[in-house]
Design an enzyme around this catalytic site. Sequence first.
Site, PDB file in Angstrom:
ATOM      1  N   SER A  75     -15.405  -2.727   0.192  1.00  0.00           N
ATOM      2  CA  SER A  75     -14.711  -3.472  -0.872  1.00  0.00           C
ATOM      3  C   SER A  75     -15.696  -4.345  -1.631  1.00  0.00           C
ATOM      4  O   SER A  75     -16.401  -5.150  -1.027  1.00  0.00           O
ATOM      5  CB  SER A  75     -13.625  -4.386  -0.294  1.00  0.00           C
ATOM      6  OG  SER A  75     -12.806  -3.707   0.595  1.00  0.00           O
ATOM      7  N   HIS A 133     -11.025   1.776  -2.628  1.00  0.00           N
ATOM      8  CA  HIS A 133     -11.904   2.538  -1.741  1.00  0.00           C
ATOM      9  C   HIS A 133     -11.992   3.954  -2.318  1.00  0.00           C
ATOM     10  O   HIS A 133     -11.207   4.825  -1.948  1.00  0.00           O
ATOM     11  CB  HIS A 133     -11.344   2.613  -0.316  1.00  0.00           C
ATOM     12  CG  HIS A 133     -11.261   1.286   0.384  1.00  0.00           C
ATOM     13  ND1 HIS A 133     -12.020   0.983   1.491  1.00  0.00           N
ATOM     14  CD2 HIS A 133     -10.534   0.187   0.141  1.00  0.00           C
ATOM     15  CE1 HIS A 133     -11.750  -0.246   1.895  1.00  0.00           C
ATOM     16  NE2 HIS A 133     -10.834  -0.746   1.094  1.00  0.00           N
ATOM     17  N   ARG A 160     -14.104   5.547   2.954  1.00  0.00           N
ATOM     18  CA  ARG A 160     -14.053   4.980   4.305  1.00  0.00           C
ATOM     19  C   ARG A 160     -12.637   5.157   4.831  1.00  0.00           C
ATOM     20  O   ARG A 160     -11.675   4.855   4.148  1.00  0.00           O
ATOM     21  CB  ARG A 160     -14.426   3.506   4.228  1.00  0.00           C
ATOM     22  CG  ARG A 160     -14.489   2.812   5.582  1.00  0.00           C
ATOM     23  CD  ARG A 160     -14.963   1.363   5.432  1.00  0.00           C
ATOM     24  NE  ARG A 160     -16.271   1.130   6.042  1.00  0.00           N
ATOM     25  CZ  ARG A 160     -17.133   0.244   5.604  1.00  0.00           C
ATOM     26  NH1 ARG A 160     -16.890  -0.453   4.526  1.00  0.00           N
ATOM     27  NH2 ARG A 160     -18.294   0.080   6.233  1.00  0.00           N
ATOM     28  N   THR A 161     -12.559   5.656   6.056  1.00  0.00           N
ATOM     29  CA  THR A 161     -11.264   5.718   6.738  1.00  0.00           C
ATOM     30  C   THR A 161     -11.224   4.571   7.735  1.00  0.00           C
ATOM     31  O   THR A 161     -12.197   4.319   8.445  1.00  0.00           O
ATOM     32  CB  THR A 161     -11.102   7.071   7.459  1.00  0.00           C
ATOM     33  OG1 THR A 161     -11.086   8.113   6.472  1.00  0.00           O
ATOM     34  CG2 THR A 161      -9.811   7.122   8.248  1.00  0.00           C
ATOM     35  N   HIS A 162     -10.117   3.837   7.748  1.00  0.00           N
ATOM     36  CA  HIS A 162     -10.000   2.670   8.629  1.00  0.00           C
ATOM     37  C   HIS A 162      -9.174   2.992   9.877  1.00  0.00           C
ATOM     38  O   HIS A 162      -8.279   3.837   9.836  1.00  0.00           O
ATOM     39  CB  HIS A 162      -9.349   1.506   7.865  1.00  0.00           C
ATOM     40  CG  HIS A 162     -10.232   0.911   6.816  1.00  0.00           C
ATOM     41  ND1 HIS A 162     -10.309   1.432   5.541  1.00  0.00           N
ATOM     42  CD2 HIS A 162     -11.083  -0.145   6.850  1.00  0.00           C
ATOM     43  CE1 HIS A 162     -11.181   0.706   4.838  1.00  0.00           C
ATOM     44  NE2 HIS A 162     -11.658  -0.250   5.607  1.00  0.00           N
ATOM     45  N   GLU A 189      -5.771 -11.867  10.261  1.00  0.00           N
ATOM     46  CA  GLU A 189      -5.639 -12.614  11.498  1.00  0.00           C
ATOM     47  C   GLU A 189      -4.705 -13.810  11.307  1.00  0.00           C
ATOM     48  O   GLU A 189      -4.518 -14.301  10.196  1.00  0.00           O
ATOM     49  CB  GLU A 189      -7.014 -13.153  11.944  1.00  0.00           C
ATOM     50  CG  GLU A 189      -8.031 -12.083  12.206  1.00  0.00           C
ATOM     51  CD  GLU A 189      -8.451 -11.354  10.939  1.00  0.00           C
ATOM     52  OE1 GLU A 189      -8.614 -12.018   9.895  1.00  0.00           O
ATOM     53  OE2 GLU A 189      -8.579 -10.125  10.988  1.00  0.00           O
ATOM     54  N   ASN A 221     -13.033 -13.494   0.943  1.00  0.00           N
ATOM     55  CA  ASN A 221     -12.008 -14.524   1.109  1.00  0.00           C
ATOM     56  C   ASN A 221     -12.379 -15.357   2.324  1.00  0.00           C
ATOM     57  O   ASN A 221     -13.098 -14.894   3.203  1.00  0.00           O
ATOM     58  CB  ASN A 221     -10.618 -13.888   1.321  1.00  0.00           C
ATOM     59  CG  ASN A 221     -10.600 -12.963   2.540  1.00  0.00           C
ATOM     60  OD1 ASN A 221     -11.002 -11.804   2.460  1.00  0.00           O
ATOM     61  ND2 ASN A 221     -10.161 -13.490   3.666  1.00  0.00           N
TER      62      ASN A 221
HETATM   63  I1  8IG Z   1     -11.807  -7.958   2.266  1.00  0.00           I
HETATM   64  O1  8IG Z   1      -9.943 -12.054   6.209  1.00  0.00           O
HETATM   65  C1  8IG Z   1     -11.207  -8.632   4.044  1.00  0.00           C
HETATM   66  N1  8IG Z   1     -11.076  -7.822   5.069  1.00  0.00           N
HETATM   67  N2  8IG Z   1      -9.647  -8.789   9.382  1.00  0.00           N
HETATM   68  N3  8IG Z   1      -9.802 -10.453   7.778  1.00  0.00           N
HETATM   69  C2  8IG Z   1      -9.938  -9.153   8.150  1.00  0.00           C
HETATM   70  N4  8IG Z   1     -10.350  -8.210   7.312  1.00  0.00           N
HETATM   71  C3  8IG Z   1     -10.637  -8.578   6.065  1.00  0.00           C
HETATM   72  C4  8IG Z   1     -10.529  -9.883   5.613  1.00  0.00           C
HETATM   73  C5  8IG Z   1     -10.076 -10.874   6.522  1.00  0.00           C
HETATM   74  N5  8IG Z   1     -10.879  -9.906   4.326  1.00  0.00           N
END
Ligand code: 8IG
Length: 279
Positions: free
Chosen positions: A39, A71, A93-95, A194, A236
């Site tokens: 990203s 993505h 990308r695969t998550h 989270e 972030n």
């Molecule tokens: I962009 O704050 C991104 N990916 N787990 N936490 C998690 N994944 C993320 C975050 C985040 N920001």
Amino acid sequence: MTTTLEHLPDPYQVAREAADAIAEASGAPTHDLALVLGSGWAGAADLLGRTVWEADATTIPGFRPPAVAGHAGVLRSIEVEGSGARVLVLGARTHLYEGAGVDPVVHGVRTAAAAGCGTMVLTNGCGGVDPARPPGTPVLISDQINHTGATPLAEANFVDLTDLYTPALRDLAREVDDSLGEGVYMQFRGPSYETPAEVQMARIIGASLIGMSTALEAIAAREAGMDILGISLVTNLAAGISPEPLSHEEVLQAGKDAGPRISHLLAETVRRITDKEMS
Ligand code: 8IG
């Protein structure tokens, strides 16, 4: 009734087939370095050199269509200006949170290894735990915590992960930008962000970057014997660190704003790595 999984395709074999398909389609029998664009990092590939080949990843064996906007599911072969090194850019990308298991998550890495790449560059957008590193800050990954409970390794394969992220590659990145800091990346499964309590846990056990990718890919890359460079873009502040709630729009905006700086950083670092490899 048989309960073996032997009828399923071997994921390493699928990766070899993918590498063969890329070699055939791109005209490059091997590649030297592979790059996963996370990203915010999409613009970097354009600065690397001449795109020799580009295709929708789903035309190559084993790649799944992208699940998230931003993505791009595109594969590219780029010839680096000067050295002539070939870079395989994995825009797809695969998550793990997509629920298809670990093999699709690391398929790009295994394909890169099968294509001959000795170096894997992993980029991502992530949540930051340190308020002194606001959104838009790129950070070198020095180590990781795999909090997914998953692994790409099968059976008793005791791969050493000391110096998982190759120190000499971080040195090269700092030659390009000496203001770059380092941090420990912690991969959660997602797809929820989270809770503030989980972010505090992450901080206390030593993580400063939190995301949903990269750690499993790094393990697969090291299993294959690759050198690894990881760079996170803090997009972030993680939950509870900032008074603002998290938003996907914020993530995309931070990527856009940091775009020119991180594109230059990545392109120039890759150029230095490949110059070294080719000389
Ligand atoms: I962009 O704050 C991104 N990916 N787990 N936490 C998690 N994944 C993320 C975050 C985040 N920001």
